[in-house]
Scaffold this motif. Sequence first.
Motif, PDB file in Angstrom:
ATOM      1  N   ILE A  12       0.851  -1.190   0.000  1.00  0.00           N
ATOM      2  CA  ILE A  12       0.000   0.000   0.000  1.00  0.00           C
ATOM      3  C   ILE A  12       0.887   1.241   0.000  1.00  0.00           C
ATOM      4  O   ILE A  12       1.986   1.229   0.567  1.00  0.00           O
ATOM      5  CB  ILE A  12      -0.974   0.044   1.205  1.00  0.00           C
ATOM      6  N   VAL A  13       0.406   2.276  -0.642  1.00  0.00           N
ATOM      7  CA  VAL A  13       1.112   3.553  -0.712  1.00  0.00           C
ATOM      8  C   VAL A  13       0.405   4.529   0.215  1.00  0.00           C
ATOM      9  O   VAL A  13      -0.813   4.695   0.131  1.00  0.00           O
ATOM     10  CB  VAL A  13       1.122   4.092  -2.151  1.00  0.00           C
ATOM     11  N   VAL A  14       1.150   5.170   1.112  1.00  0.00           N
ATOM     12  CA  VAL A  14       0.555   6.099   2.073  1.00  0.00           C
ATOM     13  C   VAL A  14       1.136   7.505   1.909  1.00  0.00           C
ATOM     14  O   VAL A  14       1.229   8.272   2.857  1.00  0.00           O
ATOM     15  CB  VAL A  14       0.724   5.585   3.529  1.00  0.00           C
ATOM     16  N   ASP A  15       1.545   7.809   0.708  1.00  0.00           N
ATOM     17  CA  ASP A  15       2.126   9.098   0.366  1.00  0.00           C
ATOM     18  C   ASP A  15       1.658   9.435  -1.051  1.00  0.00           C
ATOM     19  O   ASP A  15       1.049   8.602  -1.724  1.00  0.00           O
ATOM     20  CB  ASP A  15       3.657   9.000   0.440  1.00  0.00           C
ATOM     21  N   ASP A  16       1.932  10.635  -1.494  1.00  0.00           N
ATOM     22  CA  ASP A  16       1.536  11.043  -2.834  1.00  0.00           C
ATOM     23  C   ASP A  16       2.436  10.371  -3.863  1.00  0.00           C
ATOM     24  O   ASP A  16       3.654  10.591  -3.887  1.00  0.00           O
ATOM     25  CB  ASP A  16       1.631  12.566  -2.952  1.00  0.00           C
ATOM     26  N   ILE A  17       1.864   9.547  -4.722  1.00  0.00           N
ATOM     27  CA  ILE A  17       2.631   8.796  -5.710  1.00  0.00           C
ATOM     28  C   ILE A  17       3.398   9.720  -6.653  1.00  0.00           C
ATOM     29  O   ILE A  17       4.419   9.334  -7.231  1.00  0.00           O
ATOM     30  CB  ILE A  17       1.692   7.867  -6.516  1.00  0.00           C
ATOM     31  N   ALA A  18       2.945  10.971  -6.794  1.00  0.00           N
ATOM     32  CA  ALA A  18       3.638  11.924  -7.668  1.00  0.00           C
ATOM     33  C   ALA A  18       5.058  12.194  -7.182  1.00  0.00           C
ATOM     34  O   ALA A  18       5.945  12.502  -7.983  1.00  0.00           O
ATOM     35  CB  ALA A  18       2.850  13.227  -7.750  1.00  0.00           C
ATOM     36  N   LYS A  19       5.287  12.080  -5.892  1.00  0.00           N
ATOM     37  CA  LYS A  19       6.641  12.299  -5.356  1.00  0.00           C
ATOM     38  C   LYS A  19       7.589  11.209  -5.839  1.00  0.00           C
ATOM     39  O   LYS A  19       8.742  11.478  -6.186  1.00  0.00           O
ATOM     40  CB  LYS A  19       6.603  12.338  -3.833  1.00  0.00           C
ATOM     41  N   MET A  79       8.491  11.691  -9.555  1.00  0.00           N
ATOM     42  CA  MET A  79       9.455  12.749  -9.867  1.00  0.00           C
ATOM     43  C   MET A  79      10.898  12.355  -9.555  1.00  0.00           C
ATOM     44  O   MET A  79      11.801  13.185  -9.658  1.00  0.00           O
ATOM     45  CB  MET A  79       9.089  14.017  -9.086  1.00  0.00           C
ATOM     46  N   THR A  80      11.134  11.113  -9.195  1.00  0.00           N
ATOM     47  CA  THR A  80      12.496  10.647  -8.911  1.00  0.00           C
ATOM     48  C   THR A  80      13.422  10.953 -10.081  1.00  0.00           C
ATOM     49  O   THR A  80      13.092  10.694 -11.248  1.00  0.00           O
ATOM     50  CB  THR A  80      12.494   9.123  -8.672  1.00  0.00           C
ATOM     51  N   LYS A  81      14.576  11.518  -9.775  1.00  0.00           N
ATOM     52  CA  LYS A  81      15.565  11.825 -10.807  1.00  0.00           C
ATOM     53  C   LYS A  81      16.431  10.587 -11.032  1.00  0.00           C
ATOM     54  O   LYS A  81      17.116  10.118 -10.130  1.00  0.00           O
ATOM     55  CB  LYS A  81      16.427  13.013 -10.376  1.00  0.00           C
ATOM     56  N   LEU A  82      16.395  10.072 -12.236  1.00  0.00           N
ATOM     57  CA  LEU A  82      17.176   8.879 -12.561  1.00  0.00           C
ATOM     58  C   LEU A  82      18.536   9.211 -13.154  1.00  0.00           C
ATOM     59  O   LEU A  82      19.423   8.345 -13.176  1.00  0.00           O
ATOM     60  CB  LEU A  82      16.395   7.997 -13.546  1.00  0.00           C
ATOM     61  N   GLY A  83      18.717  10.437 -13.628  1.00  0.00           N
ATOM     62  CA  GLY A  83      19.993  10.781 -14.249  1.00  0.00           C
ATOM     63  C   GLY A  83      20.257   9.875 -15.440  1.00  0.00           C
ATOM     64  O   GLY A  83      19.414   9.710 -16.318  1.00  0.00           O
ATOM     65  N   SER A  84      21.437   9.249 -15.457  1.00  0.00           N
ATOM     66  CA  SER A  84      21.808   8.349 -16.560  1.00  0.00           C
ATOM     67  C   SER A  84      21.375   6.910 -16.300  1.00  0.00           C
ATOM     68  O   SER A  84      21.648   6.024 -17.114  1.00  0.00           O
ATOM     69  CB  SER A  84      23.320   8.391 -16.780  1.00  0.00           C
ATOM     70  N   LYS A  85      20.706   6.654 -15.188  1.00  0.00           N
ATOM     71  CA  LYS A  85      20.301   5.293 -14.826  1.00  0.00           C
ATOM     72  C   LYS A  85      18.962   4.935 -15.472  1.00  0.00           C
ATOM     73  O   LYS A  85      18.130   5.796 -15.757  1.00  0.00           O
ATOM     74  CB  LYS A  85      20.188   5.136 -13.308  1.00  0.00           C
ATOM     75  N   THR A  86      18.750   3.645 -15.640  1.00  0.00           N
ATOM     76  CA  THR A  86      17.517   3.159 -16.257  1.00  0.00           C
ATOM     77  C   THR A  86      16.427   2.909 -15.233  1.00  0.00           C
ATOM     78  O   THR A  86      15.240   3.060 -15.537  1.00  0.00           O
ATOM     79  CB  THR A  86      17.791   1.874 -17.053  1.00  0.00           C
ATOM     80  N   ILE A  87      16.809   2.505 -14.040  1.00  0.00           N
ATOM     81  CA  ILE A  87      15.816   2.272 -12.993  1.00  0.00           C
ATOM     82  C   ILE A  87      16.246   2.962 -11.699  1.00  0.00           C
ATOM     83  O   ILE A  87      17.435   3.195 -11.462  1.00  0.00           O
ATOM     84  CB  ILE A  87      15.587   0.765 -12.729  1.00  0.00           C
ATOM     85  N   GLY A  88      15.253   3.278 -10.885  1.00  0.00           N
ATOM     86  CA  GLY A  88      15.489   3.798  -9.544  1.00  0.00           C
ATOM     87  C   GLY A  88      14.762   2.918  -8.547  1.00  0.00           C
ATOM     88  O   GLY A  88      13.660   2.435  -8.816  1.00  0.00           O
ATOM     89  N   ALA A  89      15.389   2.676  -7.401  1.00  0.00           N
ATOM     90  CA  ALA A  89      14.791   1.834  -6.358  1.00  0.00           C
ATOM     91  C   ALA A  89      15.540   2.079  -5.056  1.00  0.00           C
ATOM     92  O   ALA A  89      16.699   2.489  -5.070  1.00  0.00           O
ATOM     93  CB  ALA A  89      14.864   0.357  -6.741  1.00  0.00           C
ATOM     94  N   PRO A  90      14.905   1.828  -3.915  1.00  0.00           N
ATOM     95  CA  PRO A  90      15.643   1.858  -2.653  1.00  0.00           C
ATOM     96  C   PRO A  90      16.672   0.726  -2.632  1.00  0.00           C
ATOM     97  O   PRO A  90      16.351  -0.422  -2.940  1.00  0.00           O
ATOM     98  CB  PRO A  90      14.550   1.637  -1.594  1.00  0.00           C
ATOM     99  N   GLU A  91      17.904   1.050  -2.285  1.00  0.00           N
ATOM    100  CA  GLU A  91      18.973   0.051  -2.220  1.00  0.00           C
ATOM    101  C   GLU A  91      19.253  -0.317  -0.765  1.00  0.00           C
ATOM    102  O   GLU A  91      19.063   0.492   0.137  1.00  0.00           O
ATOM    103  CB  GLU A  91      20.248   0.585  -2.856  1.00  0.00           C
ATOM    104  N   TYR A  92      19.735  -1.549  -0.573  1.00  0.00           N
ATOM    105  CA  TYR A  92      20.050  -2.054   0.766  1.00  0.00           C
ATOM    106  C   TYR A  92      21.452  -2.658   0.713  1.00  0.00           C
ATOM    107  O   TYR A  92      21.630  -3.862   0.534  1.00  0.00           O
ATOM    108  CB  TYR A  92      18.995  -3.063   1.216  1.00  0.00           C
ATOM    109  N   CYS A  93      22.444  -1.777   0.869  1.00  0.00           N
ATOM    110  CA  CYS A  93      23.831  -2.197   0.680  1.00  0.00           C
ATOM    111  C   CYS A  93      24.377  -2.977   1.874  1.00  0.00           C
ATOM    112  O   CYS A  93      25.457  -3.565   1.784  1.00  0.00           O
ATOM    113  CB  CYS A  93      24.705  -0.974   0.403  1.00  0.00           C
ATOM    114  N   HIS A  94      23.640  -3.007   2.995  1.00  0.00           N
ATOM    115  CA  HIS A  94      24.086  -3.791   4.143  1.00  0.00           C
ATOM    116  C   HIS A  94      23.732  -5.267   3.983  1.00  0.00           C
ATOM    117  O   HIS A  94      24.222  -6.123   4.725  1.00  0.00           O
ATOM    118  CB  HIS A  94      23.431  -3.267   5.432  1.00  0.00           C
TER     119      HIS A  94
END
Length: 361
Positions: free
Chosen positions: A190-197, A200-215
């Motif tokens: 479920i999404v509990v925030d405005d999906i428009a935010k 608007m994620t800036k991807l720059g030169s990347k093809t996908i954006g996602a939360p990363e978990y480097c630990h």
Amino acid sequence: MLWIMRFSGLFSAALVIIVLSPSLQSFPPAEAIRSSHLDAYLRFPSSDPPPHRFSFRKAPVFRNAADCAAADIDSGVCNPSLVHVAITLDFEYLRGSIAAVHSILKHSSCPESVFFHFLVSETDLESLIRSTFPELKLKVYYFDPEIVRTLISTSVRQALEQPLNYARNYLADLLEPCVRRVIYLDSDLIVVDDIAKLWMTKLGSKTIGAPEYCHANFTKYFTPAFWSDERFSGAFSGRKPCYFNTGVMVMDLERWRRVGYTEVIEKWMEIQKSDRIYELGSLPPFLLVFAGEVAPIEHRWNQHGLGGDNVRGSCRDLHPGPVSLLHWSGSGKPWFRLDSRRPCPLDTLWAPYDLYGHYSR
């Protein structure tokens, strides 16, 4: 800001309390959860005959705020003011998909400007979606399971072997060329925030954006045979790969099409069939292609793992920090646990978005 405080230990079952401070919030919070929502589930008598499997209540009508771009200028999919969201629909997870859509509309400041792309491999689902959300901007796309059936290898969970799990690999081909970007979402969130935010994620030169978990222990997503063979492990040469969950992604479809990432993923799936380089279904091919090349998104946009332990199905807590999206990845789904009267505390956050017709409020 949304703060969720939990007063529960390993052997306690306290409800989650959401503290609302509207004047200070940077995003609209989830509705405060009252115990009556859970009681409505638990009061459903086990002796009563079950309702029709696909009986859903009609969702409320959600209208754009005054400062939204005019939604009626161009109602087609190519309207540049639209936010595009892709979700799969199947019978097993249909209840979750409908709750996800409901949550997005409820918390969007411009709900009439959200266009939903539904990926299906089964028939008779479009009419159900349209009757539940009569004014929803949507299109249904048929994904032929035969496209990937011969590419899918056995996994640690049978659910991960379903062809529709791989439909996200083909979004660039399925969606219209004018759709240059899309948010892909799993059906158990479920999404509990405005999906428009998120849009608007800036991807720059990347093809996908996602939360990363480097630990996270990245090596565990691949077999020893993978790491011992330079032909395979060399794929990460020059990269610092981190785990990311493919259930929440912002995707640049224009760049995806230009590079031809669908074919690259398919090649890794072919290697898997002959060399067994991973165990976890549709996730590892994405890691092979994109890990270390992902535009980072705040963790608030994927509070994942709420489905619990894959072996024991135990309850999980939230990660520290604010919450914009709650994701029941893992073996346990909130609608199953609520119906069985054995919910986890956080399942009460999912319940208000459920439109399944077996109880009333």
